[in-house]
Design a protein around this motif. Structure first.
Motif, mmCIF file in Angstrom:
data_model
loop_
_atom_site.group_PDB
_atom_site.id
_atom_site.type_symbol
_atom_site.label_atom_id
_atom_site.label_comp_id
_atom_site.label_asym_id
_atom_site.label_seq_id
_atom_site.Cartn_x
_atom_site.Cartn_y
_atom_site.Cartn_z
ATOM 1 N N HIS A 51 -13.703 2.736 0.311
ATOM 2 C CA HIS A 51 -14.471 3.908 0.672
ATOM 3 C C HIS A 51 -15.125 4.487 -0.580
ATOM 4 O O HIS A 51 -14.453 4.726 -1.588
ATOM 5 N N ASP A 52 -16.425 4.681 -0.504
ATOM 6 C CA ASP A 52 -17.217 5.209 -1.614
ATOM 7 C C ASP A 52 -16.939 4.398 -2.881
ATOM 8 O O ASP A 52 -17.232 3.217 -2.927
ATOM 9 N N GLY A 53 -16.293 4.980 -3.895
ATOM 10 C CA GLY A 53 -16.132 4.260 -5.152
ATOM 11 C C GLY A 53 -14.844 3.499 -5.320
ATOM 12 O O GLY A 53 -14.598 2.918 -6.391
ATOM 13 N N SER A 54 -13.978 3.472 -4.299
ATOM 14 C CA SER A 54 -12.697 2.774 -4.420
ATOM 15 C C SER A 54 -12.840 1.298 -4.057
ATOM 16 O O SER A 54 -13.589 0.942 -3.148
ATOM 17 N N LEU A 55 -12.083 0.462 -4.745
ATOM 18 C CA LEU A 55 -12.102 -0.967 -4.461
ATOM 19 C C LEU A 55 -11.361 -1.258 -3.152
ATOM 20 O O LEU A 55 -10.373 -0.596 -2.837
ATOM 21 N N PRO A 56 -11.787 -2.244 -2.368
ATOM 22 C CA PRO A 56 -11.048 -2.621 -1.167
ATOM 23 C C PRO A 56 -9.658 -3.154 -1.521
ATOM 24 O O PRO A 56 -9.458 -3.746 -2.581
ATOM 25 N N ILE A 57 -8.711 -2.918 -0.631
ATOM 26 C CA ILE A 57 -7.373 -3.476 -0.748
ATOM 27 C C ILE A 57 -7.050 -4.154 0.578
ATOM 28 O O ILE A 57 -7.019 -3.498 1.621
ATOM 29 N N HIS A 58 -6.834 -5.438 0.547
ATOM 30 C CA HIS A 58 -6.446 -6.169 1.751
ATOM 31 C C HIS A 58 -4.921 -6.243 1.768
ATOM 32 O O HIS A 58 -4.318 -7.082 1.085
ATOM 33 N N GLY A 59 -4.334 -5.345 2.518
ATOM 34 C CA GLY A 59 -2.879 -5.272 2.537
ATOM 35 C C GLY A 59 -2.435 -4.239 3.544
ATOM 36 O O GLY A 59 -3.138 -3.925 4.513
ATOM 37 N N SER A 60 -1.262 -3.682 3.313
ATOM 38 C CA SER A 60 -0.644 -2.740 4.235
ATOM 39 C C SER A 60 -0.836 -1.311 3.748
ATOM 40 O O SER A 60 -1.291 -1.071 2.616
ATOM 41 N N VAL A 61 -0.441 -0.350 4.598
ATOM 42 C CA VAL A 61 -0.452 1.044 4.168
ATOM 43 C C VAL A 61 0.492 1.234 2.982
ATOM 44 O O VAL A 61 0.244 2.065 2.099
ATOM 45 N N ALA A 62 1.554 0.447 2.920
ATOM 46 C CA ALA A 62 2.451 0.505 1.759
ATOM 47 C C ALA A 62 1.707 0.130 0.476
ATOM 48 O O ALA A 62 1.941 0.731 -0.585
ATOM 49 N N ASP A 63 0.806 -0.845 0.556
ATOM 50 C CA ASP A 63 0.008 -1.203 -0.618
ATOM 51 C C ASP A 63 -0.911 -0.059 -1.018
ATOM 52 O O ASP A 63 -1.145 0.184 -2.210
ATOM 53 N N PHE A 64 -1.442 0.647 -0.025
ATOM 54 C CA PHE A 64 -2.295 1.797 -0.327
ATOM 55 C C PHE A 64 -1.470 2.886 -1.031
ATOM 56 O O PHE A 64 -1.938 3.516 -1.986
ATOM 57 N N ALA A 65 -0.256 3.123 -0.530
ATOM 58 C CA ALA A 65 0.609 4.127 -1.148
ATOM 59 C C ALA A 65 0.946 3.734 -2.583
ATOM 60 O O ALA A 65 0.971 4.587 -3.492
ATOM 61 N N ASP A 66 1.211 2.460 -2.805
ATOM 62 C CA ASP A 66 1.496 2.003 -4.172
ATOM 63 C C ASP A 66 0.290 2.220 -5.081
ATOM 64 O O ASP A 66 0.449 2.508 -6.279
ATOM 65 N N ALA A 67 -0.931 2.088 -4.532
ATOM 66 C CA ALA A 67 -2.130 2.334 -5.328
ATOM 67 C C ALA A 67 -2.222 3.805 -5.731
ATOM 68 O O ALA A 67 -2.705 4.128 -6.830
ATOM 69 N N VAL A 68 -1.767 4.707 -4.860
ATOM 70 C CA VAL A 68 -1.732 6.126 -5.218
ATOM 71 C C VAL A 68 -0.735 6.358 -6.354
ATOM 72 O O VAL A 68 -1.003 7.119 -7.295
ATOM 73 N N VAL A 69 0.422 5.704 -6.288
ATOM 74 C CA VAL A 69 1.402 5.823 -7.373
ATOM 75 C C VAL A 69 0.814 5.279 -8.680
ATOM 76 O O VAL A 69 1.005 5.867 -9.756
#
Length: 250
Positions: A51-69
């Motif tokens: 979304h906008d300037g973030s890179l795509p992540i092909h994975g789970s919501v857990a992977d998204f949460a890890d990206a926030v960490v």
């Protein structure tokens, strides 16, 4: 360097508040709340993967949460409050389950512990890959706002949708298809606020009831509006969030 586009606002020495947006929107979703929040908190807004300037992540919501960490680590932030809308809320719940030591409090806005059957999410992902987001825009707006709403939020969301990468959006749909934490809500041990839009079709009130009933001690607040209640009816959403943060921020 973080995979997530982000922006910091507010006093540099204030407690950090992370703000996660919903599928199909950008960090600008939280713009109506910023004046009140940045008075006392250092707000960290981020864009979802793809979304906008973030890179795509092909994975789970857990992977998204890890990206926030990873983003918190990159910024040198140890613990923070978190508030998220829809998919942003699912990320918050996952953070509370996977990284409870990183959160001081949690606010879940117009979100769910499970966003329905997997099939429609995979179908939407396939359609977006084939056609892009433009053909679905009117359908999104009809589900995200109450009937007859024609305020500035509609134009704002149309603009946000134009800044979403279709592949990144599709990957988020696939992550949502596999998301189900209903049987783990009892393990959330941070002070939690659940905010529901009274006319939300995307995550109806029974979804909020599951969250508030399953998370120990969670508070449920129902506000006017639909799935993007913070845009459609910003004042009650802002007031509920500020009250929650004031009670839970040391």
């Amino acid at each position: 360097m973080s995979a997530l586009n982000h922006r910091l606002d507010g006093p540099g020495d204030a407690p950090v508040l992370v703000l996660g947006p919903s599928l199909g929107t950008t960090l600008d979703l939280w713009r109506p709340q910023l004046p009140a929040l940045t008075a006392s908190w250092r707000t960290l807004r981020f864009d979802l993967p793809g979304h906008d300037g973030s890179l795509p992540i092909h994975g789970s919501v857990a992977d998204f949460a890890d990206a926030v960490v990873d983003l918190l680590d990159a910024l040198g932030v140890g613990r923070a409050a978190y508030a998220g809308v829809s998919l942003g809320g699912a990320i918050g719940t996952t953070l509370a389950l996977r990284h409870p030591d990183r959160l001081t409090s949690l606010a879940l806005c117009c979100t769910s512990a499970r966003f329905g059957d997997a099939g429609p999410w995979h179908e939407r992902a396939a359609r977006v890959r084939a056609e892009g987001l433009e053909p679905l825009t009117d359908m999104f707006l009809g589900r995200w706002f109450t009937a007859g709403y024609a305020g500035p939020g509609v134009a704002a969301v149309r603009d946000m949708l134009q800044r979403i990468d279709p592949e990144g959006y599709a990957a988020c749909c696939e992550a949502l298809a596999g998301f189900d934490v209903r049987d783990r809500l009892g393990d959330v041990n941070v002070p939690t606020l659940v905010v529901a839009g009274a006319e939300d079709m995307a995550t109806p009130l029974d979804h909020a009831d599951v969250l508030a009933g399953g998370i120990p001690g969670a508070e449920l607040v129902v506000v006017p509006g639909a799935h993007l209640a913070g845009l459609e009816c910003p004042e009650p959403v802002t007031e509920a969030l500020v009250r929650h943060l004031e009670r839970t921020t040391a």
